[in-house]
Design a protein around this motif. Structure first.
Motif: not given
Length: 114
Positions: A7-14, A94-102
């Motif tokens: 899952l893309t979402v799992y990879k992004k969460a890692k 930077a982390l907020e943007n990753q979090a927003d995508e997740l």
């Protein structure tokens, strides 16, 4: 291989968890701040994995909602660290943007299971 690992979402969460840990590794944080961020960011990926193993839509949805809530918890922690000038606005963003995508992906996943 387990299905959730694809899952893309799992990879992004890692990646989010690893980036959050790297960010605070050399910062002056209290032990509970480091621990809370590590646990919350770890929880994002773990709940995706656990939800993927559930059989009913309701169970799966619940774990994706919990995972999304952990994303929100991470952003709140990072927001406090930004306000306390422990991390820079750029590091926060930077982390907020990753979090927003997740958050968006998890929202869609949960909504699709309603």
């Amino acid at each position: 291989k387990f299905e959730f690992q694809n899952l893309t979402v799992y990879k992004k969460a890692k990646i989010f968890h690893q980036d959050a840990k790297k960010l605070v590794a050399n910062k002056k944080l209290t032990s509970y701040q480091k621990d809370q961020l590590a646990r919350a960011s770890f929880s994002v990926a773990l709940n995706i994995a656990e939800g993927s193993g559930r059989f009913t839509k309701k169970d799966r949805r619940n774990f994706f909602v919990i995972s999304r809530s952990s994303v929100f918890e991470c952003v709140a922690i990072l927001d406090f660290l930004k306000d306390e000038k422990v991390i820079s606005i750029e590091e926060f963003t930077a982390l907020e943007n990753q979090a927003d995508e997740l958050s968006r992906i998890l929202y869609t996943m949960a909504k699709n299971l309603s």
